[in-house]
Scaffold this active site. Structure first.
Site, short mmCIF file in Angstrom:
data_model
loop_
_atom_site.label_atom_id
_atom_site.label_comp_id
_atom_site.label_asym_id
_atom_site.label_seq_id
_atom_site.Cartn_x
_atom_site.Cartn_y
_atom_site.Cartn_z
N LYS A 33 13.19 2.14 10.97
CA LYS A 33 11.94 2.34 11.71
C LYS A 33 10.90 1.32 11.20
O LYS A 33 11.08 0.72 10.13
CB LYS A 33 11.45 3.78 11.51
CG LYS A 33 11.17 4.14 10.06
CD LYS A 33 10.99 5.64 9.87
CE LYS A 33 10.74 5.96 8.40
NZ LYS A 33 10.77 7.41 8.13
N ARG A 128 6.26 19.29 9.03
CA ARG A 128 5.87 18.04 9.67
C ARG A 128 6.57 17.92 11.01
O ARG A 128 5.94 17.86 12.05
CB ARG A 128 6.20 16.86 8.75
CG ARG A 128 5.65 15.54 9.24
CD ARG A 128 5.99 14.39 8.30
NE ARG A 128 7.42 14.08 8.28
CZ ARG A 128 7.90 12.96 7.76
NH1 ARG A 128 7.10 12.07 7.18
NH2 ARG A 128 9.20 12.73 7.77
N TYR A 241 -16.08 -14.02 -2.36
CA TYR A 241 -17.12 -13.07 -1.93
C TYR A 241 -17.66 -12.28 -3.11
O TYR A 241 -16.90 -11.86 -4.00
CB TYR A 241 -16.54 -12.07 -0.92
CG TYR A 241 -16.39 -12.61 0.47
CD1 TYR A 241 -17.47 -13.10 1.19
CD2 TYR A 241 -15.15 -12.60 1.10
CE1 TYR A 241 -17.32 -13.57 2.48
CE2 TYR A 241 -14.98 -13.06 2.39
CZ TYR A 241 -16.07 -13.56 3.07
OH TYR A 241 -15.92 -14.02 4.34
N MET A 289 -9.91 -11.95 4.18
CA MET A 289 -9.08 -11.58 5.33
C MET A 289 -7.85 -12.48 5.46
O MET A 289 -6.73 -12.00 5.68
CB MET A 289 -9.91 -11.66 6.62
CG MET A 289 -9.16 -11.16 7.84
SD MET A 289 -10.09 -11.40 9.36
CE MET A 289 -11.49 -10.34 9.09
C1 LIG Z 1 11.55 7.58 6.94
C2 LIG Z 1 12.60 8.63 6.94
C3 LIG Z 1 13.80 8.45 6.23
C4 LIG Z 1 13.99 7.32 5.25
O1 LIG Z 1 13.28 7.64 4.09
P1 LIG Z 1 13.28 6.71 2.78
O2 LIG Z 1 12.46 7.49 1.81
O3 LIG Z 1 12.63 5.44 3.19
O4 LIG Z 1 14.68 6.52 2.35
C5 LIG Z 1 14.80 9.39 6.40
N1 LIG Z 1 14.63 10.48 7.19
C6 LIG Z 1 13.46 10.69 7.86
C7 LIG Z 1 13.33 11.92 8.70
C8 LIG Z 1 12.42 9.80 7.74
O5 LIG Z 1 11.26 10.05 8.39
#
Ligand SMILES: *Cc1c(COP(=O)(O)O)cnc(C)c1O
Length: 345
Positions: A33, A128, A241, A289
């Site tokens: 993801k 969640r 800055y 930036m």
């Molecule tokens: C992001 C996620 C993972 C991967 O988690 P890591 O801690 O990056 O290994 C696995 N399962 C779910 C449901 C997630 O949201």
């Protein structure tokens, strides 16, 4: 060289996946993801598929469509966000498996795509995503197609001593007793908790990057920032800055072409180093930036680019400097970087 260059070592990522796989007796999926945590979902997933990964996870259906185009037919692509209103066409056309999180999503999916595969996420205490025990118990009374798998997610797996781990394990076992499809509970942290947590497949994401909690893993990214300008400053002159840094000796300052707009958070500030090969040079003054100023006084020669991520200074180090986690550093890796891949198999 104009843009910063992010080099992703695909063989290091494949080796990390294989090392995590070797810690279990079960299958190992891959979570890609957020563009594989900023590294490029297509190239990363292709490298892992060649190493043997057959199941992938993304957060959104849109990410799944792009990943299907990169991977082609065959590997399972699961969407953690489930089946959202309007996702039907994407899910069907890209052969995605939505991980359904609520009764609403189950109804939406079965109505829109009655013959299309799906999976189920159960909430075992994180509150969640996922079906609550009562909803799940109700659903199990109804005659419907079987999910491809059922899964849940641990809230505290990065802390092996946390009581929540055993509590969620117990709830997961209770909720999946008698279920005859594959079960999955663990991401990277859960893999490290041991066999009880592995079930039929695991879902590592951060571990593929050799970041906390899988710190034994190999560093997979190098980020080189081009030097735009080098100047000499006299004792008493200030840099950047708000004049936060004052030269205490005659100094040479290099200005490099990246900043907080590229995910190099302003908060990581002065503890951060930039590397000329093996030699470390401290950031001085505020991170801007698009620019960072670096004290290169001790270098005999200033190279065309300085590294801010390499095997000496990993995402976890930048995260510690900024008061955040490696996940956030990686997923913030800038859109302006040129991404290069090495070690493809
Ligand atoms: C992001 C996620 C993972 C991967 O988690 P890591 O801690 O990056 O290994 C696995 N399962 C779910 C449901 C997630 O949201």
């Amino acid at each position: 060289m104009t843009a910063p260059v992010l080099t992703v070592d695909l063989s290091a990522m494949a080796a990390n996946w294989a090392a995590l796989d070797a810690m279990t007796n079960c299958e190992t999926a891959a979570v890609v993801k957020a563009d594989a945590y900023g590294c490029g979902a297509g190239p990363v997933a292709r490298a892992l598929a060649l190493k043997g990964a057959r199941r992938f996870f993304v957060a959104l259906a849109e990410e799944g469509v792009a990943l299907r185009a990169a991977l082609g037919e065959g590997p399972e692509i699961n969407v953690l966000g489930g089946h959202m209103e309007g996702d039907g066409r994407r899910i069907a056309s890209a052969s995605l498996t939505p991980v359904l999180n609520s009764l609403d999503q189950v109804l939406r999916h079965l109505e829109a795509l009655p013959d299309h595969p799906f999976a189920i996420q159960l909430d075992t205490g994180m509150n969640r995503l996922g079906l609550e025990p009562a909803d799940w118990a109700g659903l199990r009374q109804i005659e419907m197609p079987k999910p491809r798998f059922v899964m849940s997610h641990l809230a505290c797996a990065d802390d092996p001593g946390h009581v929540m781990n055993a509590r969620q394990l117990k709830v997961f076992k209770e909720m999946t007793a008698g279920v005859d499809v594959p079960r999955s509970l663990s991401a990277t942290g859960g893999i490290l908790l041991g066999r009880d947590y592995h079930f039929d497949f695991t879902r590592p994401g951060i571990g593929l990057h050799g970041a906390d909690p899988f710190t034994e893993g190999q560093a997979a990214v190098q980020l080189a920032l081009p030097v735009i300008q080098v100047r000499d400053v006299a004792v008493g002159e200030t840099v950047g800055y708000s004049n936060t840094w004052t030269a205490k000796r005659p100094s040479r300052i290099a200005t490099v072409a990246a900043g907080y707009a590229d995910g190099l958070h302003r908060a990581m500030g002065a503890k951060t180093l930039l590397f000329a090969g093996e030699r470390a040079c401290p950031v001085v003054g505020r991170i801007s930036m698009d620019l960072i100023t670096v004290d290169v006084t001790d270098l005999a020669e200033v190279p065309p680019a300085l590294d801010i991520l390499n095997r000496h200074q990993r995402a976890d180090h930048l995260a510690a400097n900024a008061g955040t986690i490696g996940y956030e550093i990686l997923t913030s890796l800038g859109a302006r970087y040129e991404r290069r891949y090495e070690g493809g198999i």
